[in-house]
Scaffold this active site. Sequence first.
Site, PDB file in Angstrom:
ATOM      1  N   CYS A 133      -3.425   6.747  -5.138  1.00 45.98           N
ATOM      2  CA  CYS A 133      -3.090   5.324  -4.990  1.00 45.98           C
ATOM      3  C   CYS A 133      -1.629   5.060  -5.385  1.00 45.98           C
ATOM      4  CB  CYS A 133      -4.031   4.420  -5.788  1.00 45.98           C
ATOM      5  SG  CYS A 133      -3.893   2.686  -5.320  1.00 45.98           S
ATOM      6  N   GLY A 134      -0.824   4.727  -4.390  1.00 44.88           N
ATOM      7  CA  GLY A 134       0.608   4.514  -4.655  1.00 44.88           C
ATOM      8  C   GLY A 134       0.870   3.305  -5.535  1.00 44.88           C
ATOM      9  N   THR A 135       0.188   2.185  -5.227  1.00 44.00           N
ATOM     10  CA  THR A 135       0.412   0.998  -6.045  1.00 44.00           C
ATOM     11  C   THR A 135      -0.278   1.172  -7.413  1.00 44.00           C
ATOM     12  OG1 THR A 135      -1.443  -0.063  -4.872  1.00 44.00           O
ATOM     13  CG2 THR A 135       0.788  -0.618  -4.143  1.00 44.00           C
TER      14      THR A 135
ATOM     15  N   CYS B  28       0.866  -1.176   0.000  1.00 45.02           N
ATOM     16  CA  CYS B  28       0.000   0.000   0.000  1.00 45.02           C
ATOM     17  C   CYS B  28       0.902   1.224   0.000  1.00 45.02           C
ATOM     18  CB  CYS B  28      -0.925  -0.023   1.206  1.00 45.02           C
ATOM     19  SG  CYS B  28      -2.033   1.396   1.211  1.00 45.02           S
ATOM     20  N   GLY B  29       0.848   1.978  -1.081  1.00 46.98           N
ATOM     21  CA  GLY B  29       1.731   3.146  -1.216  1.00 46.98           C
ATOM     22  C   GLY B  29       1.350   4.242  -0.245  1.00 46.98           C
TER      23      GLY B  29
ATOM     24  N   ASP C 257     -10.284   5.210  -3.399  1.00 45.12           N
ATOM     25  CA  ASP C 257      -9.060   5.785  -2.838  1.00 45.12           C
ATOM     26  C   ASP C 257      -9.120   7.300  -2.941  1.00 45.12           C
ATOM     27  OD1 ASP C 257      -6.464   6.387  -2.037  1.00 45.12           O
ATOM     28  OD2 ASP C 257      -5.633   4.596  -2.989  1.00 45.12           O
TER      29      ASP C 257
HETATM   30  O1  PYC Z   1      -1.836   3.706  -2.077  1.00 38.81           O
HETATM   31  O2  PYC Z   1      -1.274   1.724  -2.817  1.00 38.81           O
HETATM   32  C1  PYC Z   1      -2.081   2.495  -2.306  1.00 38.81           C
HETATM   33  C2  PYC Z   1      -3.408   1.981  -1.916  1.00 38.81           C
HETATM   34  C3  PYC Z   1      -3.908   0.728  -2.117  1.00 38.81           C
HETATM   35  C4  PYC Z   1      -5.187   0.723  -1.593  1.00 38.81           C
HETATM   36  C5  PYC Z   1      -5.448   1.964  -1.080  1.00 38.81           C
HETATM   37  N1  PYC Z   1      -4.345   2.734  -1.302  1.00 38.81           N
END
Ligand code: PYC
Length: 308
Positions: A234-236, A85-86, A230
């Site tokens: 969303c990092g990923t 999770c980023g 999100d």
């Molecule tokens: O930021 O990778 C992310 C993430 C995954 C689910 C919610 N945020």
Amino acid sequence: MRVVDSHTEGEPTRLVVEGGPDLGSGPLSERRRIFAERFDHVRRFSLNEPRGFEAIVGALLVEPVDPTCAAGLIFYNNAGTLGMCGHGTIGAIVTLAHMGRIGPGAHRVETPVGVVTATLEGRNTVTIDNVPAFVHARDVAVEVEGIGRVVGDVAWGGNWFFLTENAPCALDYAEIPRLTAAAGAVKTALARVGVTGVDGAEIDHVEFFQAGTNGADSRNFVLCPGAAYDRSPCGTGTSAKLACLAARGTLAPGAAWVQESIVGSRFTGVYSLDAEGRVRPRITGRAFVTAEATLLLDPADPFPYGLG
Ligand code: PYC
């Protein structure tokens, strides 16, 4: 259970700093499995209403296996566990600094899908060097109820994503209910026709993309497993986007990509190619600590583990 809450570009993270379950000392992928199989009540206790709400991502702070890592993190949400999770890593790093456990600079962090490096710059800004991202399938077409033909890519950025520009409406804040329903329908259609990630992995995140505003390269709407959207870019998901851009040759290594979220917050992404030619995403965003709390369980509570 002691928790510290933060938000990363609008998306909440709850870091469990004390009172989490004993998951042993094995690899984090194994501890993730144990958490999912034996401690689902702890997941529900710490995130579900009335102690939480559907958008919070939980992060269990655990001892890493690798002594060169500053921390181990196991992420989970209202539906189950996550690979990486980023936004959660950015939130956890800012929180650990707030608690005086780490200072500015680079910190290796173990996750169930591999080691990432998180670099804290000042109090709130973190850059993550994520696990390698890649495209699994390009230009996949599916018929989606209520939308019609939707074409997109399947890519990995630490979780599995379907990325498409075929949104049913503008990516406006006011359209979130419609976008949520449409992204859910895309996910259902992918499962119906058997589109998966590697080894049949479920595609549990769906991203719609449009042109960005105020100089951003792109704006997204990301539906997470559990049907919460999100609030951050969303990092990923941004990592998966970088893999798609790299595969199409539309973004050069080292060039910045500003990804805007549905609430108007931003991550900056950039990628490099490692010795094996893999895309190594680097994501920068900000987090802010919002609460320090102790979660309590009253034996007389008719909903000890929350609702749902
Ligand atoms: O930021 O990778 C992310 C993430 C995954 C689910 C919610 N945020």
